[in-house]
Design a protein around this motif. Structure first.
Motif, PDB file in Angstrom:
ATOM      1  N   GLN A  63     -12.775  -7.844   1.165  1.00 35.93           N
ATOM      2  CA  GLN A  63     -12.213  -8.979   1.666  1.00 35.93           C
ATOM      3  C   GLN A  63     -11.011  -9.975   1.129  1.00 35.93           C
ATOM      4  N   SER A  64     -11.295  -9.569  -0.453  1.00 33.77           N
ATOM      5  CA  SER A  64     -10.535 -10.143  -1.155  1.00 33.77           C
ATOM      6  C   SER A  64      -9.252  -9.391  -1.599  1.00 33.77           C
ATOM      7  N   LEU A  65      -8.814  -8.575  -1.706  1.00 31.09           N
ATOM      8  CA  LEU A  65      -7.469  -7.826  -1.612  1.00 31.09           C
ATOM      9  C   LEU A  65      -6.684  -7.798  -0.279  1.00 31.09           C
ATOM     10  N   THR A  66      -5.765  -7.392   0.100  1.00 25.82           N
ATOM     11  CA  THR A  66      -4.295  -7.664   1.213  1.00 25.82           C
ATOM     12  C   THR A  66      -4.162  -5.982   1.077  1.00 25.82           C
ATOM     13  N   LEU A  67      -3.782  -5.898   2.328  1.00 25.88           N
ATOM     14  CA  LEU A  67      -3.232  -4.242   2.153  1.00 25.88           C
ATOM     15  C   LEU A  67      -2.265  -3.827   1.483  1.00 25.88           C
ATOM     16  N   LEU A  68      -1.394  -4.786   0.712  1.00 22.27           N
ATOM     17  CA  LEU A  68      -1.032  -3.924   0.229  1.00 22.27           C
ATOM     18  C   LEU A  68      -1.471  -3.998  -1.307  1.00 22.27           C
ATOM     19  N   GLU A  69      -2.516  -4.791  -1.784  1.00 26.40           N
ATOM     20  CA  GLU A  69      -2.702  -5.128  -3.175  1.00 26.40           C
ATOM     21  C   GLU A  69      -4.193  -3.630  -2.884  1.00 26.40           C
TER      22      GLU A  69
ATOM     23  N   LEU B 182       6.609   0.952   6.288  1.00 19.95           N
ATOM     24  CA  LEU B 182       5.692   1.587   5.197  1.00 19.95           C
ATOM     25  C   LEU B 182       7.100   2.327   4.831  1.00 19.95           C
ATOM     26  N   ARG B 183       7.205   2.132   2.897  1.00 16.45           N
ATOM     27  CA  ARG B 183       8.083   2.942   2.558  1.00 16.45           C
ATOM     28  C   ARG B 183       7.072   3.082   0.792  1.00 16.45           C
ATOM     29  N   ILE B 184       6.759   3.586  -0.399  1.00 13.76           N
ATOM     30  CA  ILE B 184       6.316   3.952  -1.478  1.00 13.76           C
ATOM     31  C   ILE B 184       6.229   4.930  -2.585  1.00 13.76           C
ATOM     32  N   LYS B 185       7.120   4.958  -3.125  1.00 18.29           N
ATOM     33  CA  LYS B 185       7.548   5.910  -4.805  1.00 18.29           C
ATOM     34  C   LYS B 185       6.672   5.646  -5.126  1.00 18.29           C
ATOM     35  N   TRP B 186       6.048   6.412  -6.134  1.00 18.06           N
ATOM     36  CA  TRP B 186       5.920   6.744  -6.708  1.00 18.06           C
ATOM     37  C   TRP B 186       5.932   7.373  -7.738  1.00 18.06           C
ATOM     38  N   VAL B 187       5.766   7.581  -9.557  1.00 18.81           N
ATOM     39  CA  VAL B 187       6.051   8.450 -10.475  1.00 18.81           C
ATOM     40  C   VAL B 187       4.502   8.690 -10.896  1.00 18.81           C
ATOM     41  N   TRP B 188       4.522  10.383 -10.948  1.00 17.69           N
ATOM     42  CA  TRP B 188       4.098  11.042 -11.872  1.00 17.69           C
ATOM     43  C   TRP B 188       3.581  11.229 -12.873  1.00 17.69           C
ATOM     44  N   GLU B 189       2.940  11.230 -14.312  1.00 17.42           N
ATOM     45  CA  GLU B 189       3.406  11.758 -15.041  1.00 17.42           C
ATOM     46  C   GLU B 189       1.713  12.784 -15.649  1.00 17.42           C
ATOM     47  N   ASP B 190       2.017  14.282 -16.193  1.00 18.59           N
ATOM     48  CA  ASP B 190       1.306  14.663 -16.673  1.00 18.59           C
ATOM     49  C   ASP B 190       0.408  15.091 -15.640  1.00 18.59           C
ATOM     50  N   SER B 191       0.555  15.664 -14.111  1.00 17.55           N
ATOM     51  CA  SER B 191       0.021  16.205 -13.311  1.00 17.55           C
ATOM     52  C   SER B 191      -0.486  17.135 -13.981  1.00 17.55           C
TER      53      SER B 191
ATOM     54  N   SER C  29       8.075   1.525  -6.595  1.00 20.48           N
ATOM     55  CA  SER C  29       8.940   0.380  -5.394  1.00 20.48           C
ATOM     56  C   SER C  29       8.010   0.719  -4.127  1.00 20.48           C
ATOM     57  N   HIS C  30       8.209  -0.033  -3.514  1.00 16.49           N
ATOM     58  CA  HIS C  30       7.420  -0.214  -2.027  1.00 16.49           C
ATOM     59  C   HIS C  30       7.850  -1.658  -1.306  1.00 16.49           C
ATOM     60  N   ASP C  31       7.667  -1.416   0.308  1.00 13.13           N
ATOM     61  CA  ASP C  31       8.587  -2.337   0.928  1.00 13.13           C
ATOM     62  C   ASP C  31       7.215  -2.004   2.239  1.00 13.13           C
ATOM     63  N   LEU C  32       6.595  -2.751   2.639  1.00 10.65           N
ATOM     64  CA  LEU C  32       5.292  -3.256   3.730  1.00 10.65           C
ATOM     65  C   LEU C  32       5.894  -4.016   4.626  1.00 10.65           C
ATOM     66  N   GLU C  33       6.263  -3.277   6.446  1.00 12.84           N
ATOM     67  CA  GLU C  33       6.445  -4.759   6.817  1.00 12.84           C
ATOM     68  C   GLU C  33       5.515  -4.551   8.265  1.00 12.84           C
ATOM     69  N   MET C  34       4.493  -6.031   8.649  1.00 11.47           N
ATOM     70  CA  MET C  34       3.236  -5.636   9.274  1.00 11.47           C
ATOM     71  C   MET C  34       4.646  -6.467  10.864  1.00 11.47           C
ATOM     72  N   GLU C  35       3.246  -6.045  11.831  1.00 12.68           N
ATOM     73  CA  GLU C  35       4.084  -6.888  12.895  1.00 12.68           C
ATOM     74  C   GLU C  35       3.068  -7.070  13.826  1.00 12.68           C
ATOM     75  N   ASN C  36       2.363  -7.987  14.689  1.00 14.71           N
ATOM     76  CA  ASN C  36       0.931  -7.715  15.133  1.00 14.71           C
ATOM     77  C   ASN C  36      -0.033  -7.045  14.519  1.00 14.71           C
ATOM     78  N   GLY C  37       0.272  -7.436  12.987  1.00 13.66           N
ATOM     79  CA  GLY C  37      -1.378  -7.254  12.486  1.00 13.66           C
ATOM     80  C   GLY C  37      -1.168  -5.691  12.659  1.00 13.66           C
ATOM     81  N   LYS C  38      -0.315  -4.716  12.992  1.00 19.95           N
ATOM     82  CA  LYS C  38       0.261  -3.397  12.296  1.00 19.95           C
ATOM     83  C   LYS C  38       1.464  -3.065  11.833  1.00 19.95           C
ATOM     84  N   VAL C  39       1.039  -2.120  10.994  1.00 22.76           N
ATOM     85  CA  VAL C  39       2.539  -1.440  10.336  1.00 22.76           C
ATOM     86  C   VAL C  39       3.301  -1.114  10.638  1.00 22.76           C
ATOM     87  N   LYS C  40       4.673  -2.172  10.365  1.00 23.79           N
ATOM     88  CA  LYS C  40       5.979  -1.412  11.488  1.00 23.79           C
ATOM     89  C   LYS C  40       6.780  -0.715  10.128  1.00 23.79           C
TER      90      LYS C  40
END
Length: 624
Positions: free
Chosen positions: A75-81, A115-124, A102-113
């Motif tokens: 409970q100490s962390l937000t959803l984004l965290e 969500l855009r997240i871009k990650w980079v992987w190295e040494d897969s 990069s990340h973009d999280l938008e909530m509405e009435n307690g639900k995710v409206k």
């Protein structure tokens, strides 16, 4: 090193209990990445790349869900965290070095409206093993990693999130870049992502494949049974009607067979009245496609569909076989296509058999006619006896027709191949009219002997005009000219009637394609083989220099003079028939008068003599 170990230990809570390794209180094992590579290689070799993709994606999804479960209750962390913790877990377990770009999280009435997240992987490790075992790929290969990210974030968010790799080291890129969105935000890519994420288990797929094979086996058995039943009908010598009876009973839909002119050969399961509007729409469909269907085709019509296939004979389309689906879709296209293909083949065989019988009978009739006109039979009785064998009564009056045909210039060979022959056209006409005649074929000519008793009160001239009009429609690019003998009585003298018809046809033209021997008047009676030389002398004397040293130009002038005289000296009508201007016609007439040594061609006596000479010339000389 100690600090790094503590950091790793703090993230994963690594411990040993009874010499067994535990991570976050879950028993775990350590394996080398090369072992993963071997598994990857063997799966691709055994179940294929697509199924392996689904296998590793689900495997990664499960790993991601388990890691998300360990943090979801914090409970100490937000959803984004919580979401951003994922790359750290992933990195700590040695799969890849991951970071969020990069990340973009938008909530509405307690639900995710959104969500855009871009990650980079190295040494897969996944890309590294793929390159080692297979070399560079043409598409991204980190299926376990995308599955992990998708499962991890989906568990935290509470709805389906999918990650898609845009760049991959396994495909030759310098690093792996991927993006996560809600499934609803992927739009056109959603179906592709769902396809391999929800791949059926192999056993389930094998079960479904077995069910499909069983259905196909039953379908094939039904087609084979129908084919055997239809083949038995051929052996019994039955007709197309009996074939369609069987098919209609088996598939319970209307069946129709028609020729290329939309004339019904036979049909079952539908009335003529109900079929007429369907036939009209089929005509329009074929017209819009240059009258060509060469395979099984679905043709829509109002309130239904037609499954149609061509009937081939001697590499030509001679008709169509159709199944009619009234007010419904074609749900069993594959099986019905197989059935209609066999029906078409059997119809082709039956039509070929009928055509062979007809050709045999026509050949007999043709030979018989040639024997008659050659004078082989000395008496009417002998001819009548043989005619009885072919159900023909030659004891009464008859006519002989000499029908010539010529192909028009510029006609493409393909246009001739795709149509019926002049012989087939003439035979088809008299078959439709139910008139029994004798037909013989010669080069560019057909000889017809037509008994008066077959005409049922119709005039022979009316029948011939109907025949020529019929042939114009059925046999394109061909000019037909007919000569009709006088009515004869003694069948043993048919040779003389043929000579009359041959004389008459020489005066037939495109504008007037039918000439009777009676049209020749006295000249037709007077000219015969005995006085032909005397007639030529009269022609030479009358036409003078116009007939001397004949060449192409003089033949053209002779034809011009003939048209002028036949049209009663009418310049406009003659020019129209010759496709000339009036001034051009006058020029030709002046040349003709110079050669004839005359100043005027309008003298009635001169016109009579000239026309008589030209008609005689056409009768005794085939070149005119």
């Amino acid at each position: 090193m100690a600090n790094q170990f503590l950091s790793l230990n703090e993230q994963l809570h690594i411990s040993k209990i009874d010499d067994l390794l535990y991570v976050n209180n879950n028993r775990s094992v350590l394996i080398q990445t090369s072992a993963f590579g071997i598994l990857q290689r063997d799966l691709i070799n055994n179940i294929g790349i697509n199924r392996m993709k689904a296998f590793f994606f689900k495997y990664g999804w499960q790993l991601g869900e388990e890691d998300a479960q360990d943090i979801i209750m914090d409970q100490s962390l937000t959803l984004l965290e919580k979401i951003l913790k994922g790359p750290y877990y992933h990195t700590a377990k040695g799969h890849v070095r991951a970071r969020v770009s990069s990340h973009d999280l938008e909530m509405e009435n307690g639900k995710v409206k959104t969500l855009r997240i871009k990650w980079v992987w190295e040494d897969s490790n996944e890309a590294e093993q793929h390159i080692r075992n297979f070399g560079l790929s043409t598409t991204p290969v980190c299926y376990t990693l995308t599955g992990y990210a998708s499962g991890y974030v989906s568990r935290l968010v509470g709805e389906e999130v999918f990650f898609k790799e845009h760049q991959c080291v396994g495909a030759g890129d310098h690093c792996c870049i991927w993006e996560g969105r809600l499934l609803s935000e992927w739009k056109e890519d959603a179906d592709e992502l769902l396809l391999y994420s929800k791949e059926l288990p192999i056993l389930k797929e094998l079960e479904q494949a077995n069910e499909k094979l069983l259905i196909e086996k039953n379908n094939l058995a039904m087609v084979t049974a129908i084919h055997k039943e239809l083949t038995d009908e051929i052996i019994k010598g039955n007709t197309i009607g009996s074939i369609l009876d069987i098919v209609n009973r088996r598939i319970e839909i209307p069946v129709i067979v028609e020729d290329v002119y939309f004339q019904e050969i036979d049909k079952k399961g539908i009335s003529t009245e109900n079929y007429e509007p369907i036939k009209k729409s089929f005509k329009v469909y074929l017209k819009n496609r240059n009258h060509r269907i060469d395979k099984v085709t679905v043709v829509p019509f109002e309130h239904g569909h037609r499954l149609v296939t061509p009937i081939f004979l001697e590499e030509k389309v001679i008709g169509y076989c159709s199944f009619l689906y009234m007010n419904k879709e074609i749900k069993t296209f594959e099986i019905d296509s197989m059935i209609i293909g066999r029906v078409s083949s059997i119809c082709s065989v039956l039509i070929y058999n009928e055509k062979t019988k007809l050709k045999s009978m026509q050949r007999i009739k043709g030979d018989f006619l040639e024997e008659i006109v050659s004078g082989k039979y000395p008496s009417e009785q002998e001819i009548g006896k043989k005619a009885g064998y072919i159900q023909l009564n030659l004891s009464g009056d008859y006519h002989v027709v000499n029908l010539t045909y010529s192909y028009q210039e510029g006609c493409e060979e393909k246009a001739l191949i795709d149509q019926i022959s002049p012989y087939e056209g003439v035979a088809g006409f008299f078959t439709e009219k139910n008139i029994n005649i004798l037909i013989s074929q010669r080069p560019d000519t057909l000889l017809l002997l037509i008994p008066e008793n077959q005409l049922e009160g119709q005039s022979i001239e009316h029948i011939l005009h109907s025949l020529v009009n019929y042939l114009k429609k059925k046999v394109k690019h061909v000019l037909f000219l007919a000569g009709l003998s006088a009515m004869s009585r003694n069948i043993a003298e048919a040779g003389a009637a043929l000579v009359e018809a041959q004389s008459a046809v020489r005066l037939s033209t495109r504008e007037e394609p039918i000439t009777t021997f009676n049209d020749l008047g006295m000249i037709g009676v007077l000219i015969n083989q005995q006085n032909e030389n005397a007639v030529r002398k009269i022609i030479t004397s009358t036409l003078g220099k116009l007939y001397e040293n004949i060449n192409r130009n003089k033949k053209e002038l002779i034809e011009t003079l003939y048209k002028f005289l036949v049209n009663g000296g009418n310049l406009e009508l003659t020019a129209e028939h010759l496709a000339l201007s009036v001034s051009g016609l006058r020029y030709r007439l002046n040349k003709i008068m110079d050669l004839l040594g005359r100043n005027d061609l309008r003298d009635p006596q001169v016109q009579f003599q000239m026309l008589l000479a030209l008609k005689a010339l056409k009768i005794i000389d085939k070149e005119y």
